[in-house]
Design a protein around this motif. Structure first.
Motif, PDB file in Angstrom:
ATOM      1  N   UNK A 126       0.779  -1.249   0.141  1.00 61.58           N
ATOM      2  CA  UNK A 126       0.071  -0.051  -0.044  1.00 61.58           C
ATOM      3  C   UNK A 126       0.722   1.269   0.005  1.00 61.58           C
ATOM      4  N   UNK A 127       0.360   2.320  -0.146  1.00 61.55           N
ATOM      5  CA  UNK A 127       0.817   3.715  -0.426  1.00 61.55           C
ATOM      6  C   UNK A 127       1.505   3.842   0.944  1.00 61.55           C
ATOM      7  N   UNK A 128       2.800   4.469   1.281  1.00 61.07           N
ATOM      8  CA  UNK A 128       3.176   4.769   2.371  1.00 61.07           C
ATOM      9  C   UNK A 128       2.472   6.193   2.943  1.00 61.07           C
ATOM     10  N   UNK A 129       2.329   6.061   4.333  1.00 65.19           N
ATOM     11  CA  UNK A 129       1.360   7.004   4.942  1.00 65.19           C
ATOM     12  C   UNK A 129       2.068   8.526   4.876  1.00 65.19           C
ATOM     13  N   UNK A 130       3.556   8.566   4.523  1.00 69.29           N
ATOM     14  CA  UNK A 130       4.128   9.809   4.385  1.00 69.29           C
ATOM     15  C   UNK A 130       4.081  10.433   3.126  1.00 69.29           C
ATOM     16  N   UNK A 131       3.376   9.754   2.007  1.00 68.98           N
ATOM     17  CA  UNK A 131       3.507  10.536   0.713  1.00 68.98           C
ATOM     18  C   UNK A 131       1.938  10.575   0.426  1.00 68.98           C
ATOM     19  N   UNK A 132       1.644  11.597  -0.554  1.00 73.49           N
ATOM     20  CA  UNK A 132       0.440  11.774  -1.080  1.00 73.49           C
ATOM     21  C   UNK A 132       0.757  11.851  -2.330  1.00 73.49           C
ATOM     22  N   UNK A 133       0.038  10.751  -3.296  1.00 75.30           N
ATOM     23  CA  UNK A 133       0.113  10.907  -4.786  1.00 75.30           C
ATOM     24  C   UNK A 133      -0.896  11.209  -5.611  1.00 75.30           C
ATOM     25  N   UNK A 134      -0.879  11.749  -6.577  1.00 78.64           N
ATOM     26  CA  UNK A 134      -1.985  12.349  -7.374  1.00 78.64           C
ATOM     27  C   UNK A 134      -2.013  12.045  -8.637  1.00 78.64           C
ATOM     28  N   UNK A 135      -2.967  11.516  -9.420  1.00 79.21           N
ATOM     29  CA  UNK A 135      -2.971  11.143 -10.710  1.00 79.21           C
ATOM     30  C   UNK A 135      -3.796  12.203 -11.449  1.00 79.21           C
ATOM     31  N   UNK A 136      -3.367  12.958 -12.223  1.00 75.80           N
ATOM     32  CA  UNK A 136      -3.700  14.304 -12.678  1.00 75.80           C
ATOM     33  C   UNK A 136      -4.238  15.060 -11.531  1.00 75.80           C
ATOM     34  N   UNK A 173      -5.026   9.676  -5.239  1.00 78.17           N
ATOM     35  CA  UNK A 173      -5.149   8.514  -5.536  1.00 78.17           C
ATOM     36  C   UNK A 173      -5.934   7.728  -4.133  1.00 78.17           C
ATOM     37  N   UNK A 174      -5.749   8.096  -2.999  1.00 80.26           N
ATOM     38  CA  UNK A 174      -6.366   7.532  -2.021  1.00 80.26           C
ATOM     39  C   UNK A 174      -7.787   7.528  -2.231  1.00 80.26           C
ATOM     40  N   UNK A 175      -8.359   8.358  -3.025  1.00 83.09           N
ATOM     41  CA  UNK A 175      -9.742   8.379  -3.375  1.00 83.09           C
ATOM     42  C   UNK A 175     -10.086   7.997  -4.562  1.00 83.09           C
ATOM     43  N   UNK A 176      -9.133   7.194  -5.476  1.00 81.39           N
ATOM     44  CA  UNK A 176      -9.321   6.728  -6.798  1.00 81.39           C
ATOM     45  C   UNK A 176      -8.698   5.226  -6.885  1.00 81.39           C
ATOM     46  N   UNK A 177      -8.697   4.640  -5.985  1.00 81.60           N
ATOM     47  CA  UNK A 177      -8.266   3.165  -6.029  1.00 81.60           C
ATOM     48  C   UNK A 177      -6.866   2.851  -5.591  1.00 81.60           C
TER      49      UNK A 177
END
Lengths: 168, 91
Positions: free
Chosen positions: B51-61, B65-69
């Protein structure tokens, strides 16, 4: 050292007072690689882990919107700000204010942003005195205090106090 | 399927100082794997235990992505992936 304009300090303190007893958070943006905060952007505290509001977390969507705008303006985050309010687990200092010192959790997250100043305003209530301190992580990941120099404007601040003789 | 990935300061040691790099993939998972193939070690900074690390936020466009799968988020061709440090504290 964090050199910061007085009006920006006043904005940070006002935000801390407005959101008390919840922690307030925000960021100061400035031109890329200038290390000079020019404007304050208050952020929504999205942390809901603690009903007392003694943690903070930037709202991730809002953070992205601010990042995008800042990038277009060739700005970057110079200072991350949050407030410390009075919660039982946080020791009070001799001045009666909560400690304006990074917590273990603060330090974990500071490690993600090398070179960014982390400023903390400690207050006990909306009308209390305040304490402002700033911190950085050194290359070894240790917290070092970052002396705060409050100035009226940035015009002469780059010379530093020791470089020019005092006027008599 | 190529995406442009914006790299935060803390991870630029993996990209030779580059702020933006290209990576291939149609999901975030694939993009991160391709990123790691060219910039070894970066995946461990982004993903722990699948899973994505809690220390980073990743955005697609423009979407977190936490709200997008999460890692399964779709990355459109010529899309942008932005990695930002999470900002939090307290306790």
């Amino acid at each position: 050292m964090l050199v910061i304009r007085r009006d920006l300090v006043e904005e940070l303190v006002a935000h801390a007072r407005r959101d008390h007893p919840r922690e307030a958070c925000g960021q100061l943006l400035g031109p890329e690689e200038s290390d000079r905060p020019e404007r304050y952007v208050p952020m929504t505290n999205a942390d809901d882990a603690d009903a007392r509001g003694s943690d903070y977390r930037f709202d991730s969507r809002e953070q992205f919107a601010v990042y995008k705008e800042a990038t277009q303006r060739d700005e970057e985050t110079v200072v991350v700000f949050h407030s410390h309010t009075r919660v039982p687990r946080r020791p009070l200092t001799d001045t009666g204010l909560p400690e304006a010192y990074p917590s273990v959790k603060d330090i974990e997250f500071m490690g993600l942003q090398p070179g960014v100043h982390f400023a903390i305003v400690a207050i006990t209530g909306p009308d209390s005195p305040y304490d402002l301190r700033s911190f950085l992580l050194d290359d070894a990941g240790e917290v070092v205090e970052d002396e705060v120099q409050v100035v009226e404007n940035y015009m002469f601040s780059h010379t530093g106090a020791g470089d020019v003789p005092d006027r008599s | 399927m190529s995406a442009t990935v914006s790299i935060p300061t803390i991870l630029r040691t993996h990209t030779g100082g580059e702020k933006q790099v290209k990576a291939e993939g149609s999901t975030l998972q694939e993009v991160i794997s391709d990123l790691d193939a060219n910039h070894p070690g970066i995946k461990d900074r982004l993903v722990t235990d699948g899973a994505l690390h809690r220390f980073v936020n990743v955005y697609v466009n423009d979407e977190d992505v936490r709200f997008a799968g999460g890692l399964d988020a779709q990355v459109p061709d010529n899309g942008t992936v932005t990695i930002l440090p999470a900002v939090a504290g307290g306790r």
